[in-house]
Design a protein around this motif. Structure first.
Motif, PDB file in Angstrom:
ATOM      1  N   ILE A 183      -5.675  -3.547   0.286  1.00  0.00           N
ATOM      2  CA  ILE A 183      -4.591  -4.405  -0.216  1.00  0.00           C
ATOM      3  C   ILE A 183      -4.697  -5.806   0.375  1.00  0.00           C
ATOM      4  CG2 ILE A 183      -2.094  -4.739  -0.229  1.00  0.00           C
ATOM      5  CD1 ILE A 183      -1.793  -1.697  -0.297  1.00  0.00           C
ATOM      6  N   ALA A 184      -4.967  -5.878   1.684  1.00  0.00           N
ATOM      7  CA  ALA A 184      -5.065  -7.186   2.343  1.00  0.00           C
ATOM      8  C   ALA A 184      -6.202  -8.019   1.771  1.00  0.00           C
ATOM      9  CB  ALA A 184      -5.258  -6.993   3.845  1.00  0.00           C
ATOM     10  N   ASN A 185      -7.309  -7.375   1.384  1.00  0.00           N
ATOM     11  CA  ASN A 185      -8.490  -8.116   0.925  1.00  0.00           C
ATOM     12  C   ASN A 185      -8.512  -8.340  -0.582  1.00  0.00           C
ATOM     13  OD1 ASN A 185      -9.635  -8.325   3.500  1.00  0.00           O
ATOM     14  ND2 ASN A 185     -10.614  -6.317   3.323  1.00  0.00           N
ATOM     15  N   SER A 186      -7.970  -7.406  -1.364  1.00  0.00           N
ATOM     16  CA  SER A 186      -8.216  -7.429  -2.805  1.00  0.00           C
ATOM     17  C   SER A 186      -6.979  -7.565  -3.678  1.00  0.00           C
ATOM     18  CB  SER A 186      -8.966  -6.142  -3.211  1.00  0.00           C
ATOM     19  OG  SER A 186     -10.155  -6.004  -2.448  1.00  0.00           O
ATOM     20  N   ALA A 187      -5.790  -7.321  -3.159  1.00  0.00           N
ATOM     21  CA  ALA A 187      -4.592  -7.432  -3.995  1.00  0.00           C
ATOM     22  C   ALA A 187      -4.334  -8.892  -4.352  1.00  0.00           C
ATOM     23  CB  ALA A 187      -3.385  -6.857  -3.257  1.00  0.00           C
ATOM     24  N   PRO A 188      -3.715  -9.152  -5.516  1.00  0.00           N
ATOM     25  CA  PRO A 188      -3.377 -10.540  -5.883  1.00  0.00           C
ATOM     26  C   PRO A 188      -2.554 -11.214  -4.792  1.00  0.00           C
ATOM     27  CG  PRO A 188      -3.028  -9.053  -7.735  1.00  0.00           C
ATOM     28  CD  PRO A 188      -3.335  -8.191  -6.559  1.00  0.00           C
ATOM     29  N   ALA A 189      -2.873 -12.472  -4.510  1.00  0.00           N
ATOM     30  CA  ALA A 189      -2.251 -13.172  -3.381  1.00  0.00           C
ATOM     31  C   ALA A 189      -0.736 -13.231  -3.496  1.00  0.00           C
ATOM     32  CB  ALA A 189      -2.833 -14.582  -3.278  1.00  0.00           C
ATOM     33  N   ASN A 190      -0.225 -13.385  -4.708  1.00  0.00           N
ATOM     34  CA  ASN A 190       1.222 -13.525  -4.871  1.00  0.00           C
ATOM     35  C   ASN A 190       1.955 -12.183  -4.865  1.00  0.00           C
ATOM     36  OD1 ASN A 190      -0.037 -12.877  -7.338  1.00  0.00           O
ATOM     37  ND2 ASN A 190       1.733 -13.617  -8.509  1.00  0.00           N
ATOM     38  N   LEU A 191       1.207 -11.082  -4.790  1.00  0.00           N
ATOM     39  CA  LEU A 191       1.838  -9.755  -4.837  1.00  0.00           C
ATOM     40  C   LEU A 191       1.477  -8.860  -3.647  1.00  0.00           C
ATOM     41  CD1 LEU A 191       1.373  -8.882  -8.629  1.00  0.00           C
ATOM     42  CD2 LEU A 191       3.494  -9.563  -7.489  1.00  0.00           C
ATOM     43  N   LYS A 192       0.851  -9.432  -2.626  1.00  0.00           N
ATOM     44  CA  LYS A 192       0.403  -8.608  -1.506  1.00  0.00           C
ATOM     45  C   LYS A 192       1.559  -7.867  -0.845  1.00  0.00           C
ATOM     46  CE  LYS A 192      -3.771 -11.180  -0.190  1.00  0.00           C
ATOM     47  NZ  LYS A 192      -4.732 -10.130  -0.565  1.00  0.00           N
ATOM     48  N   ALA A 193       2.667  -8.558  -0.610  1.00  0.00           N
ATOM     49  CA  ALA A 193       3.805  -7.911   0.052  1.00  0.00           C
ATOM     50  C   ALA A 193       4.353  -6.775  -0.804  1.00  0.00           C
ATOM     51  CB  ALA A 193       4.896  -8.939   0.332  1.00  0.00           C
ATOM     52  N   THR A 194       4.390  -6.981  -2.119  1.00  0.00           N
ATOM     53  CA  THR A 194       4.875  -5.929  -3.015  1.00  0.00           C
ATOM     54  C   THR A 194       3.940  -4.724  -2.995  1.00  0.00           C
ATOM     55  OG1 THR A 194       5.822  -7.643  -4.430  1.00  0.00           O
ATOM     56  CG2 THR A 194       5.618  -5.432  -5.359  1.00  0.00           C
ATOM     57  N   TYR A 195       2.635  -4.998  -3.001  1.00  0.00           N
ATOM     58  CA  TYR A 195       1.656  -3.897  -2.930  1.00  0.00           C
ATOM     59  C   TYR A 195       1.827  -3.104  -1.642  1.00  0.00           C
ATOM     60  CZ  TYR A 195      -1.292  -4.776  -7.007  1.00  0.00           C
ATOM     61  OH  TYR A 195      -1.770  -4.865  -8.283  1.00  0.00           O
ATOM     62  N   PHE A 196       1.979  -3.811  -0.531  1.00  0.00           N
ATOM     63  CA  PHE A 196       2.179  -3.122   0.747  1.00  0.00           C
ATOM     64  C   PHE A 196       3.415  -2.225   0.694  1.00  0.00           C
ATOM     65  CE2 PHE A 196      -0.557  -6.386   2.894  1.00  0.00           C
ATOM     66  CZ  PHE A 196      -1.404  -5.502   3.527  1.00  0.00           C
ATOM     67  N   ALA A 197       4.507  -2.756   0.166  1.00  0.00           N
ATOM     68  CA  ALA A 197       5.770  -1.995   0.140  1.00  0.00           C
ATOM     69  C   ALA A 197       5.658  -0.763  -0.760  1.00  0.00           C
ATOM     70  CB  ALA A 197       6.905  -2.900  -0.326  1.00  0.00           C
ATOM     71  N   VAL A 198       5.092  -0.932  -1.957  1.00  0.00           N
ATOM     72  CA  VAL A 198       5.020   0.180  -2.908  1.00  0.00           C
ATOM     73  C   VAL A 198       4.061   1.252  -2.413  1.00  0.00           C
ATOM     74  CG1 VAL A 198       4.341   0.834  -5.244  1.00  0.00           C
ATOM     75  CG2 VAL A 198       5.692  -1.234  -4.871  1.00  0.00           C
ATOM     76  N   MET A 199       2.886   0.853  -1.933  1.00  0.00           N
ATOM     77  CA  MET A 199       1.917   1.838  -1.485  1.00  0.00           C
ATOM     78  C   MET A 199       2.385   2.542  -0.209  1.00  0.00           C
ATOM     79  SD  MET A 199      -0.290   2.095  -3.723  1.00  0.00           S
ATOM     80  CE  MET A 199      -0.748   1.212  -5.204  1.00  0.00           C
ATOM     81  N   ALA A 200       3.073   1.812   0.663  1.00  0.00           N
ATOM     82  CA  ALA A 200       3.636   2.452   1.852  1.00  0.00           C
ATOM     83  C   ALA A 200       4.703   3.471   1.453  1.00  0.00           C
ATOM     84  CB  ALA A 200       4.217   1.404   2.791  1.00  0.00           C
ATOM     85  N   SER A 201       5.530   3.116   0.444  1.00  0.00           N
ATOM     86  CA  SER A 201       6.543   4.057  -0.038  1.00  0.00           C
ATOM     87  C   SER A 201       5.887   5.292  -0.637  1.00  0.00           C
ATOM     88  CB  SER A 201       7.432   3.381  -1.087  1.00  0.00           C
ATOM     89  OG  SER A 201       8.118   2.275  -0.536  1.00  0.00           O
ATOM     90  N   PHE A 202       4.792   5.085  -1.372  1.00  0.00           N
ATOM     91  CA  PHE A 202       4.089   6.207  -1.996  1.00  0.00           C
ATOM     92  C   PHE A 202       3.538   7.168  -0.948  1.00  0.00           C
ATOM     93  CE2 PHE A 202       0.037   7.909  -3.759  1.00  0.00           C
ATOM     94  CZ  PHE A 202       0.588   8.717  -4.732  1.00  0.00           C
ATOM     95  N   THR A 203       2.859   6.638   0.052  1.00  0.00           N
ATOM     96  CA  THR A 203       2.285   7.518   1.071  1.00  0.00           C
ATOM     97  C   THR A 203       3.356   8.116   1.980  1.00  0.00           C
ATOM     98  OG1 THR A 203       1.842   5.542   2.424  1.00  0.00           O
ATOM     99  CG2 THR A 203       0.037   6.392   1.083  1.00  0.00           C
ATOM    100  N   ASN A 204       4.486   7.408   2.161  1.00  0.00           N
ATOM    101  CA  ASN A 204       5.579   7.992   2.944  1.00  0.00           C
ATOM    102  C   ASN A 204       6.256   9.135   2.194  1.00  0.00           C
ATOM    103  OD1 ASN A 204       5.300   6.407   5.224  1.00  0.00           O
ATOM    104  ND2 ASN A 204       6.661   4.801   4.468  1.00  0.00           N
ATOM    105  N   LEU A 205       6.226   9.088   0.868  1.00  0.00           N
ATOM    106  CA  LEU A 205       6.744  10.218   0.096  1.00  0.00           C
ATOM    107  C   LEU A 205       5.911  11.477   0.362  1.00  0.00           C
ATOM    108  CD1 LEU A 205       7.702   8.721  -3.381  1.00  0.00           C
ATOM    109  CD2 LEU A 205       9.211   9.855  -1.753  1.00  0.00           C
ATOM    110  N   ALA A 206       4.651  11.274   0.737  1.00  0.00           N
ATOM    111  CA  ALA A 206       3.820  12.424   1.084  1.00  0.00           C
ATOM    112  C   ALA A 206       4.409  13.177   2.273  1.00  0.00           C
ATOM    113  CB  ALA A 206       2.392  11.967   1.391  1.00  0.00           C
TER     114      ALA A 206
END
Length: 376
Positions: free
Chosen positions: A175-198
């Protein structure tokens, strides 16, 4: 709206309220993931979603529950201070492990990392299972009391803890290297939520395991000291074994098997003939586990219509099949097989191929229809 939904389900005390909240949370996070990843190129989207799924399954493995802690306190005589020391050691070494293994994570695929962590977690869990069956008593007698239960727990925690949070790092790095620059924080939040649901799914799995294998701790009336609930750790051993097998098998179900060149599939259970099932089942709650290793030379080559070899694609292939089975009620047997594969060769593009991957989990079941344990 989601907060209101969660509070309503929780306060109303619906049946399966935990499952309802989990399903609702997963639906929302999945919708957000679909919308976010739709802006990525197909290759980048596949990498991110595949990585997230692998990490999700790894973190969703159920635990043994509080019964294991009760047993350590009541039977191994671990007090709260010692358990706090173990927790502190685990937290400190988890941070150290992120630095120690940073090169390891950078140079290997997520499938390799998760495969390594899965196998390591399985072997590090064996001392706890073994102590239930008296390992610490044997080692203490052999070493004059030096290697007792506390010594084994300390060493095991010190070895296991550095691997604690490694599985999350490859996805966060992508996410830090490849996610769109304007959406990095959103990617971090959504993916963290997804893995925390695990973790929530793992807690549900823990609840189901504890309903299947019941462990109780002694409870006395605080006023009269009358025994209200006797302790019963008789099913803890099989619970620990089943949890260890699930912890090994489930993460291997996430990545797809590299290629379609492996035709060897082991049959789970001791009565079978390597790859052929035999009509017999294990006794009730009797477990079985085994490991089969195989090797193939030139399993994938390209030939012309006359059979002349034109190109080697895969030159060496090593396959491992870890199988486990459990008998139920002297009539049924469930089996799990987790494959792992290493391939080496020139590859399709002659640029070199050297990969380790885990395969699709195989689950099978047998039912005994005849009155004797050698029937249909």
């Amino acid at each position: 709206a989601f907060v209101l939904f969660t509070l309503t389900v929780g306060v109303a005390d619906f049946a399966y309220s935990e499952e309802i909240v989990f399903a609702g949370s997963m639906a929302i996070v999945a919708l957000l993931m679909v919308r976010l990843t739709s802006e990525l190129a197909p290759d980048a989207r596949h990498v991110l979603v595949g990585t997230a799924l692998v990490v999700f399954v790894f973190r969703a493995v159920p635990g043994p529950g509080e019964g294991a802690t009760w047993w350590m306190i009541d039977k191994l005589k671990f007090d709260q201070q010692f358990l706090s020391v173990l927790s502190l050691i685990g937290s400190a070494l988890t941070l150290a492990g992120m630095f120690l293994f940073r090169r390891f994570m950078a140079e290997r695929s997520i499938a390799y990392v998760v495969g390594f962590l899965t196998v390591a977690a399985f072997f590090f869990g064996l001392p706890i299972v073994s102590m239930y069956y008296g390992l610490h008593e044997w080692t203490a007698a052999l070493t004059g009391g030096l290697v007792d239960a506390r010594f084994i727990a300390l060493v095991n925690t010190a070895l296991e803890s550095p691997l604690g949070q490694i599985s999350m790092i490859p996805m966060l790095a992508w996410i830090a290297n490849s996610a769109p620059a304007n959406l990095k924080a959103t990617y971090f939040a959504v993916m963290a939520s997804f893995t925390n649901l695990a973790l929530s799914l793992g807690q549900l799995g823990t609840k189901y395991l504890n309903e299947l294998f019941v462990v109780t701790r002694e409870v006395r009336d605080p006023a009269t000291n009358v025994l209200q609930t006797p302790d019963d750790y008789s099913q803890l051993g099989i619970l620990l074994i089943v949890q260890a097998v699930l912890g090994l098998a489930l993460p291997f179900a996430a990545p797809a098997l590299a290629g379609g060149i492996n035709h060897f599939e082991a049959a789970a259970g001791p009565h079978n003939y390597v790859v052929t099932n035999h009509p017999a089942v294990l006794p009730h709650l009797v477990p079985s586990a085994w490991l089969i290793l195989s090797y193939a030379h030139d399993p994938l080559v390209y030939r012309d219509k006359d059979g002349k070899e034109l190109q080697k694609i895969v030159e060496h292939q090593a396959n491992a099949e870890l199988a486990a089975a459990l008998g139920l009620f002297d009539r049924f047997e469930i089996g799990i097989v987790a494959p792992a594969l290493w391939v080496n060769g020139p590859g399709f593009d002659n640029q070199g191929l050297n990969e380790f991957t885990t395969g699709d989990l195989r689950v099978n079941a047998k039912a005994l229809l005849t009155p004797w344990n050698d029937g249909v």
